[in-house]
Design an enzyme around this catalytic site. Structure first.
Site, PDB file in Angstrom:
ATOM      1  N   ASP A 135       0.758  -1.236   0.000  1.00  0.00           N
ATOM      2  CA  ASP A 135       0.000   0.000   0.000  1.00  0.00           C
ATOM      3  C   ASP A 135       0.799   1.302   0.000  1.00  0.00           C
ATOM      4  OD1 ASP A 135      -2.849   0.481   0.053  1.00  0.00           O
ATOM      5  OD2 ASP A 135      -2.456   1.656   1.847  1.00  0.00           O
ATOM      6  N   CYS A 215     -14.772  10.762  -4.401  1.00  0.00           N
ATOM      7  CA  CYS A 215     -14.962   9.455  -3.751  1.00  0.00           C
ATOM      8  C   CYS A 215     -14.986   9.641  -2.227  1.00  0.00           C
ATOM      9  CB  CYS A 215     -13.809   8.540  -4.171  1.00  0.00           C
ATOM     10  SG  CYS A 215     -13.757   6.963  -3.322  1.00  0.00           S
TER      11      CYS A 215
HETATM   12  C1  B12 Z   1      -4.472   5.985  -3.848  1.00  0.00           C
HETATM   13  C2  B12 Z   1      -5.330   4.853  -3.336  1.00  0.00           C
HETATM   14  C3  B12 Z   1      -6.674   5.120  -3.081  1.00  0.00           C
HETATM   15  C4  B12 Z   1      -7.344   6.425  -3.499  1.00  0.00           C
HETATM   16  C5  B12 Z   1      -7.566   6.383  -5.013  1.00  0.00           C
HETATM   17  C6  B12 Z   1      -8.268   5.106  -5.487  1.00  0.00           C
HETATM   18  C7  B12 Z   1      -7.846   4.616  -6.846  1.00  0.00           C
HETATM   19  N1  B12 Z   1      -8.785   4.290  -7.682  1.00  0.00           N
HETATM   20  O1  B12 Z   1      -6.680   4.463  -7.125  1.00  0.00           O
HETATM   21  C8  B12 Z   1      -8.634   6.422  -2.627  1.00  0.00           C
HETATM   22  C9  B12 Z   1      -8.369   7.167  -1.342  1.00  0.00           C
HETATM   23  C10 B12 Z   1      -9.878   6.999  -3.284  1.00  0.00           C
HETATM   24  C11 B12 Z   1      -8.766   4.927  -2.339  1.00  0.00           C
HETATM   25  C12 B12 Z   1      -9.961   4.340  -2.007  1.00  0.00           C
HETATM   26  C13 B12 Z   1     -10.111   2.989  -1.720  1.00  0.00           C
HETATM   27  N2  B12 Z   1      -9.135   2.106  -1.588  1.00  0.00           N
HETATM   28 CO1  B12 Z   1      -7.299   2.488  -2.037  1.00  0.00          CO
HETATM   29  N3  B12 Z   1      -5.513   2.640  -2.562  1.00  0.00           N
HETATM   30  C14 B12 Z   1      -4.781   3.570  -3.125  1.00  0.00           C
HETATM   31  C15 B12 Z   1      -3.338   3.110  -3.406  1.00  0.00           C
HETATM   32  C16 B12 Z   1      -2.446   3.597  -2.253  1.00  0.00           C
HETATM   33  C17 B12 Z   1      -2.745   3.538  -4.749  1.00  0.00           C
HETATM   34  C18 B12 Z   1      -3.673   3.254  -5.936  1.00  0.00           C
HETATM   35  C19 B12 Z   1      -3.209   3.920  -7.192  1.00  0.00           C
HETATM   36  O2  B12 Z   1      -2.075   3.797  -7.600  1.00  0.00           O
HETATM   37  N4  B12 Z   1      -4.094   4.677  -7.828  1.00  0.00           N
HETATM   38  C20 B12 Z   1      -3.800   5.414  -9.028  1.00  0.00           C
HETATM   39  C21 B12 Z   1      -4.838   5.110 -10.069  1.00  0.00           C
HETATM   40  C22 B12 Z   1      -4.612   5.974 -11.298  1.00  0.00           C
HETATM   41  O3  B12 Z   1      -4.637   3.763 -10.382  1.00  0.00           O
HETATM   42  P1  B12 Z   1      -5.788   2.766 -10.785  1.00  0.00           P
HETATM   43  O4  B12 Z   1      -6.970   2.888  -9.897  1.00  0.00           O
HETATM   44  O5  B12 Z   1      -5.203   1.401 -10.951  1.00  0.00           O
HETATM   45  O6  B12 Z   1      -6.128   3.407 -12.183  1.00  0.00           O
HETATM   46  C23 B12 Z   1      -6.474   2.689 -13.300  1.00  0.00           C
HETATM   47  C24 B12 Z   1      -7.591   3.399 -14.064  1.00  0.00           C
HETATM   48  O7  B12 Z   1      -7.745   4.723 -13.598  1.00  0.00           O
HETATM   49  C25 B12 Z   1      -7.124   3.295 -15.451  1.00  0.00           C
HETATM   50  N5  B12 Z   1      -7.065   4.556 -16.174  1.00  0.00           N
HETATM   51  C26 B12 Z   1      -6.393   5.660 -15.893  1.00  0.00           C
HETATM   52  N6  B12 Z   1      -6.598   6.580 -16.812  1.00  0.00           N
HETATM   53  C27 B12 Z   1      -7.412   6.044 -17.710  1.00  0.00           C
HETATM   54  C28 B12 Z   1      -7.908   6.585 -18.851  1.00  0.00           C
HETATM   55  C29 B12 Z   1      -8.719   5.782 -19.609  1.00  0.00           C
HETATM   56  C30 B12 Z   1      -9.283   6.360 -20.833  1.00  0.00           C
HETATM   57  C31 B12 Z   1      -9.013   4.450 -19.201  1.00  0.00           C
HETATM   58  C32 B12 Z   1      -9.857   3.590 -19.989  1.00  0.00           C
HETATM   59  C33 B12 Z   1      -8.511   3.939 -18.027  1.00  0.00           C
HETATM   60  C34 B12 Z   1      -7.700   4.760 -17.305  1.00  0.00           C
HETATM   61  O8  B12 Z   1      -5.804   2.768 -15.493  1.00  0.00           O
HETATM   62  C35 B12 Z   1      -5.248   2.770 -14.225  1.00  0.00           C
HETATM   63  C36 B12 Z   1      -4.274   1.625 -14.108  1.00  0.00           C
HETATM   64  O9  B12 Z   1      -4.897   0.381 -14.120  1.00  0.00           O
HETATM   65  C37 B12 Z   1      -3.530   1.543  -3.373  1.00  0.00           C
HETATM   66  C38 B12 Z   1      -2.312   0.738  -2.900  1.00  0.00           C
HETATM   67  C39 B12 Z   1      -1.312   0.577  -4.001  1.00  0.00           C
HETATM   68  N7  B12 Z   1      -0.075   0.910  -3.710  1.00  0.00           N
HETATM   69  O10 B12 Z   1      -1.650   0.192  -5.109  1.00  0.00           O
HETATM   70  C40 B12 Z   1      -4.739   1.369  -2.445  1.00  0.00           C
HETATM   71  C41 B12 Z   1      -5.790   0.268  -2.792  1.00  0.00           C
HETATM   72  C42 B12 Z   1      -6.084   0.395  -4.259  1.00  0.00           C
HETATM   73  N8  B12 Z   1      -6.970   0.646  -2.046  1.00  0.00           N
HETATM   74  C43 B12 Z   1      -7.602  -0.330  -1.595  1.00  0.00           C
HETATM   75  C44 B12 Z   1      -8.855  -0.227  -0.939  1.00  0.00           C
HETATM   76  C45 B12 Z   1      -9.327  -1.444  -0.158  1.00  0.00           C
HETATM   77  C46 B12 Z   1      -9.600   0.944  -1.046  1.00  0.00           C
HETATM   78  C47 B12 Z   1     -11.081   1.148  -0.637  1.00  0.00           C
HETATM   79  C48 B12 Z   1     -11.970  -0.054  -0.909  1.00  0.00           C
HETATM   80  C49 B12 Z   1     -11.124   1.543   0.858  1.00  0.00           C
HETATM   81  C50 B12 Z   1     -12.505   1.897   1.385  1.00  0.00           C
HETATM   82  N9  B12 Z   1     -13.391   0.940   1.631  1.00  0.00           N
HETATM   83  O11 B12 Z   1     -12.787   3.035   1.631  1.00  0.00           O
HETATM   84  C51 B12 Z   1     -11.455   2.365  -1.513  1.00  0.00           C
HETATM   85  C52 B12 Z   1     -12.024   1.928  -2.871  1.00  0.00           C
HETATM   86  C53 B12 Z   1     -12.487   3.075  -3.730  1.00  0.00           C
HETATM   87  C54 B12 Z   1     -12.369   2.740  -5.216  1.00  0.00           C
HETATM   88  N10 B12 Z   1     -13.486   2.530  -5.884  1.00  0.00           N
HETATM   89  O12 B12 Z   1     -11.240   2.685  -5.716  1.00  0.00           O
HETATM   90  C55 B12 Z   1      -6.948  -1.657  -1.938  1.00  0.00           C
HETATM   91  C56 B12 Z   1      -7.727  -2.304  -3.089  1.00  0.00           C
HETATM   92  C57 B12 Z   1      -7.659  -3.805  -3.062  1.00  0.00           C
HETATM   93  C58 B12 Z   1      -8.262  -4.361  -4.313  1.00  0.00           C
HETATM   94  N11 B12 Z   1      -8.881  -5.537  -4.182  1.00  0.00           N
HETATM   95  O13 B12 Z   1      -8.168  -3.787  -5.359  1.00  0.00           O
HETATM   96  C59 B12 Z   1      -5.472  -1.195  -2.324  1.00  0.00           C
HETATM   97  C60 B12 Z   1      -4.793  -2.008  -3.415  1.00  0.00           C
HETATM   98  C61 B12 Z   1      -4.685  -1.272  -1.009  1.00  0.00           C
HETATM   99  C62 B12 Z   1      -4.245  -2.697  -0.682  1.00  0.00           C
HETATM  100  N12 B12 Z   1      -2.959  -2.885  -0.511  1.00  0.00           N
HETATM  101  O14 B12 Z   1      -5.016  -3.614  -0.578  1.00  0.00           O
HETATM  102  N13 B12 Z   1      -7.610   4.292  -2.494  1.00  0.00           N
END
Ligand code: B12
Length: 374
Positions: A135, A215
């Site tokens: 994380d 969110c």
């Molecule tokens: C920052 C973060 C948050 C932020 C941002 C969430 C997010 N979506 O990333 C906030 C505070 C909102 C958050 C909330 C939650 N989180 Co959080 N969070 C993180 C953290 C530290 C980093 C995630 C990250 O890098 N985000 C950056 C975004 C850009 O990455 P992404 O979501 O993968 O983005 C994808 C899409 O956006 C897409 N994308 C981007 N641009 C575009 C454009 C187009 C056109 C398209 C099609 C797609 C696309 O591609 C990206 C890559 O795959 C991780 C831990 C880790 N180191 O990974 C935990 C993590 C993701 N969180 C976790 C959890 C449990 C939660 C919550 C459920 C907690 C809660 N109950 O309140 C919520 C869930 C909310 C949700 N729907 O995501 C878990 C998820 C476990 C799992 N099974 O996935 C993690 C992995 C922690 C862990 N070690 O377990 N979190």
């Protein structure tokens, strides 16, 4: 069986005995698409005031930028599926809803120890270098877990597992050993849009994309300022995190069946009374939330959330407790108390506003007395 294959079998078995429910391996460079996607999300400003995401973007987008020697990444998951429906609590406005992951002991602690043990085994057996992540490090765990076959990133962006639904904590081990990668998991949400439709704040600009600024998980935990007005009513009684998009995922039905009692929720965090929480002082807060992730947001942000919950309760019985917070030394708490009082008892609010305004030094808090909250 080659030595490497035998090592993977041993690692998998050890992971299971340590309590991990999912295990998979991906090449460290399995997701060359991530830097662009992360940069697109950052450019759109979706990270809000999580400046650390932008600051670490280069390393975060690619495990080999983070550690050039990295060859493989081992992804591990722990199922934390709840025993009962977390959404049921949202209909009990005198209680605070703490999201499921925060009702257990801090999962960082739980996973980190187990990851270190597993990484230690890998290092001993192979002589490889290892680094452990959960994380807090700049590593994109969800897409890497998808690449390692643990599941797929659902439309809510969370990793969904066929076996555990949306309830999986993730952790990772990076290593310079070349380990055989698992097959990446195909996206399997189909036409389902339940997670997008239920979001109380419309935080998904499109499927698979999350604007964290909207969110409630971000607003209630990461956001340091006041909760923006438009999100206060939708926040309901969610005082720490939000599980709505996870809880409606149809794949969860397998999670509750397969769940073992590994991550036991603390009973007193399952149905806490807002009336008790709003009276906590700093020492009480620290004691009550010892070992829980909730402790990390500190008392002021926590009281901010609790007061928003109280403002949404529709219960004028809370008024004395809210009034007691109007003179709080923290501006966040005072601001949220004003909003709650104006919602619960506008007449009383009008009565006390002149005295409070005369003593108020913070312009944002002062504005809470007059801003349109209808
Ligand atoms: C920052 C973060 C948050 C932020 C941002 C969430 C997010 N979506 O990333 C906030 C505070 C909102 C958050 C909330 C939650 N989180 Co959080 N969070 C993180 C953290 C530290 C980093 C995630 C990250 O890098 N985000 C950056 C975004 C850009 O990455 P992404 O979501 O993968 O983005 C994808 C899409 O956006 C897409 N994308 C981007 N641009 C575009 C454009 C187009 C056109 C398209 C099609 C797609 C696309 O591609 C990206 C890559 O795959 C991780 C831990 C880790 N180191 O990974 C935990 C993590 C993701 N969180 C976790 C959890 C449990 C939660 C919550 C459920 C907690 C809660 N109950 O309140 C919520 C869930 C909310 C949700 N729907 O995501 C878990 C998820 C476990 C799992 N099974 O996935 C993690 C992995 C922690 C862990 N070690 O377990 N979190």
């Amino acid at each position: 069986m080659t030595t490497t294959e035998a090592l993977v079998v041993e690692l998998k078995a050890r992971a299971t005995s340590l309590g991990f429910d999912s295990f998979g391996i991906a090449p460290a460079d399995a997701r060359p698409d991530l830097p662009d996607k992360l940069n697109a999300a950052l450019a759109a400003g979706w990270h809000g005031d999580m400046d650390w995401m932008a600051e670490t973007a280069e390393r975060r987008g690619s495990p080999t930028q983070l550690w050039p020697e990295a060859r493989s990444v081992i992804l591990l998951g722990i199922n934390y599926g709840p025993q009962s429906d977390p959404l049921a609590l949202l209909d009990e406005p005198s209680l605070g809803a703490i999201s499921v992951y925060a009702r257990n002991r801090d999962y960082h602690e739980i996973i980190k120890g187990k990851l270190k043990e597993l990484a230690g085994l890998l290092a001993r057996r192979s002589g490889a270098a290892v680094k452990v992540f959960v994380d807090t490090a700049p590593l994109m765990e969800k897409p890497l877990a998808e690449a390692a076959g643990l599941g797929w990133q659902g439309k809510h962006t969370v990793l969904v597992s066929r076996d555990f639904g949306s309830w999986l904590f993730l952790g990772a081990i990076l290593t310079d050993a070349d380990l055989p990668g698992d097959k990446p998991h195909a996206e399997s949400c189909g036409s389902c849009t339940r997670c997008l439709d239920i979001c109380p704040t419309k935080a998904f600009p499109a499927p698979f994309q999350l604007d964290a600024r909207r969110c409630l998980a971000y607003l209630s935990v990461e956001h340091k300022g006041q909760i923006p007005l438009e999100f206060r009513v939708p926040m309901g009684n969610r005082i720490y995190g939000c599980d709505d998009c996870l809880a409606v995922c149809p794949w969860n039905k397998f999670a509750s069946e397969s769940r073992e009692a590994r991550l036991q929720a603390r009973a007193d965090l399952e149905r806490p009374a807002l009336a008790d929480l709003v009276q906590l002082d700093d020492a009480g807060f620290r004691t009550f939330f010892a070992g829980s992730p909730v402790k990390r947001i500190g008392l002021s942000r926590f009281l901010r959330n609790v007061l928003i919950g109280i403002g949404n309760s529709g219960d004028a019985g809370f008024v004395p407790l809210v009034v007691a917070r109007l003179g709080d030394e923290n501006a966040l708490v005072r601001g949220a108390a004003i909003w709650a009082l104006r919602r619960l008892d506008p007449a009383r609010a009008a009565e006390v506003s002149t005295t409070c305004l005369a003593a108020e030094t913070d312009p944002d808090v002062a504005e809470e007395w007059t801003v349109d909250i209808a």
